[in-house]
Design a protein around this motif. Structure first.
Motif, PDB file in Angstrom:
ATOM      1  N   GLU A  61       0.843  -1.205   0.000  1.00 12.58           N
ATOM      2  CA  GLU A  61       0.000   0.000   0.000  1.00 12.58           C
ATOM      3  C   GLU A  61       0.879   1.257   0.000  1.00 12.58           C
ATOM      4  OE1 GLU A  61      -3.726   2.013   0.202  1.00 12.58           O
ATOM      5  OE2 GLU A  61      -3.505  -0.157   0.276  1.00 12.58           O
ATOM      6  N   ALA A  62       1.848   1.301   0.901  1.00 10.16           N
ATOM      7  CA  ALA A  62       2.738   2.460   0.994  1.00 10.16           C
ATOM      8  C   ALA A  62       3.667   2.542  -0.217  1.00 10.16           C
ATOM      9  CB  ALA A  62       3.554   2.395   2.284  1.00 10.16           C
ATOM     10  N   ILE A  63       4.124   1.388  -0.694  1.00 10.34           N
ATOM     11  CA  ILE A  63       5.025   1.377  -1.849  1.00 10.34           C
ATOM     12  C   ILE A  63       4.307   1.887  -3.089  1.00 10.34           C
ATOM     13  CG2 ILE A  63       6.283  -0.160  -3.407  1.00 10.34           C
ATOM     14  CD1 ILE A  63       6.932  -1.851  -0.827  1.00 10.34           C
ATOM     15  N   LEU A  64       3.083   1.427  -3.305  1.00  6.06           N
ATOM     16  CA  LEU A  64       2.319   1.884  -4.465  1.00  6.06           C
ATOM     17  C   LEU A  64       1.988   3.371  -4.345  1.00  6.06           C
ATOM     18  CD1 LEU A  64       0.016  -1.220  -4.874  1.00  6.06           C
ATOM     19  CD2 LEU A  64       1.953  -0.581  -6.324  1.00  6.06           C
ATOM     20  N   ALA A  65       1.705   3.831  -3.135  1.00  8.67           N
ATOM     21  CA  ALA A  65       1.461   5.264  -2.933  1.00  8.67           C
ATOM     22  C   ALA A  65       2.720   6.062  -3.260  1.00  8.67           C
ATOM     23  CB  ALA A  65       0.998   5.523  -1.499  1.00  8.67           C
ATOM     24  N   TYR A  66       3.887   5.539  -2.879  1.00  7.11           N
ATOM     25  CA  TYR A  66       5.138   6.212  -3.230  1.00  7.11           C
ATOM     26  C   TYR A  66       5.298   6.285  -4.754  1.00  7.11           C
ATOM     27  CZ  TYR A  66       9.994   6.915  -4.332  1.00  7.11           C
ATOM     28  OH  TYR A  66      11.139   7.389  -4.902  1.00  7.11           O
ATOM     29  N   LEU A  67       5.037   5.173  -5.444  1.00  6.79           N
ATOM     30  CA  LEU A  67       5.152   5.179  -6.906  1.00  6.79           C
ATOM     31  C   LEU A  67       4.218   6.205  -7.526  1.00  6.79           C
ATOM     32  CD1 LEU A  67       5.494   1.354  -7.631  1.00  6.79           C
ATOM     33  CD2 LEU A  67       7.294   3.095  -7.815  1.00  6.79           C
ATOM     34  N   ASP A  68       3.056   6.426  -6.898  1.00 13.32           N
ATOM     35  CA  ASP A  68       2.119   7.440  -7.397  1.00 13.32           C
ATOM     36  C   ASP A  68       2.709   8.843  -7.366  1.00 13.32           C
ATOM     37  OD1 ASP A  68      -0.012   5.803  -8.103  1.00 13.32           O
ATOM     38  OD2 ASP A  68      -1.016   6.003  -6.165  1.00 13.32           O
TER      39      ASP A  68
END
Length: 157
Positions: free
Chosen positions: A104-111
């Motif tokens: 969840e946090a990793i994908l938010a970072y990629l965003d």
């Protein structure tokens, strides 16, 4: 290949990560690359670089961040002795479920990155990371609209 060290804030703390970026062009599709039990070491960074050379921006999180500082390990030396005594305490701090939660946090970072293109994210893992890749690929989409690991690229265990 250009690379960056970043820290991603997860529910359990700060996860040091490497981002490996292709030389030219962009934006690029992203791949979330889960390490094996040997931790972050030159072999893992070399594999991330190979993916970047193929045109992907690669995020390699340190799955042992909950443990604290460690290694780096030289696999030949670790496996010459009691590898369970060395790697077991680190492996006990993570799991496929925890990796999927961290996603969840990793994908938010990629965003937040302008150099990441598309809404799908490939996910790959080796050995211990294979199960984590599978768990991440089947996680439920979030209502936040963040990128989703739908483009599952494989797991090797």
């Amino acid at each position: 290949m250009p690379s960056e060290r970043v820290t991603i804030r997860t529910l359990d703390g700060d996860c040091p990560s490497h981002v490996v970026i292709p030389f030219r062009g962009g934006p690029w599709p992203a791949v979330l690359f889960y390490m094996d039990a040997g931790g972050i070491r030159p072999a893992m960074l070399d594999m991330a670089q190979q993916l970047a050379e193929a045109g992907y921006i690669v995020l390699l999180p340190d799955l042992f961040y909950r443990y604290g500082p460690y290694g780096p390990f030289v696999p030949k030396e670790v496996f010459a002795g009691d590898f369970r005594a060395v790697l077991g305490p680190l492996m006990a701090t993570t799991s496929p479920l925890k990796a999927a939660e961290d996603a969840e946090a990793i994908l938010a970072y990629l965003d937040t990155r302008d150099d990441v293109g598309g809404r799908k994210v490939g996910v790959v893992g080796f050995c211990m990371g294979g199960g984590m890749a599978l768990a991440t690929a089947q996680r439920e989409p979030t209502p936040s609209g963040s990128r989703q690991p739908q483009a599952f690229t494989g797991a090797i265990s």
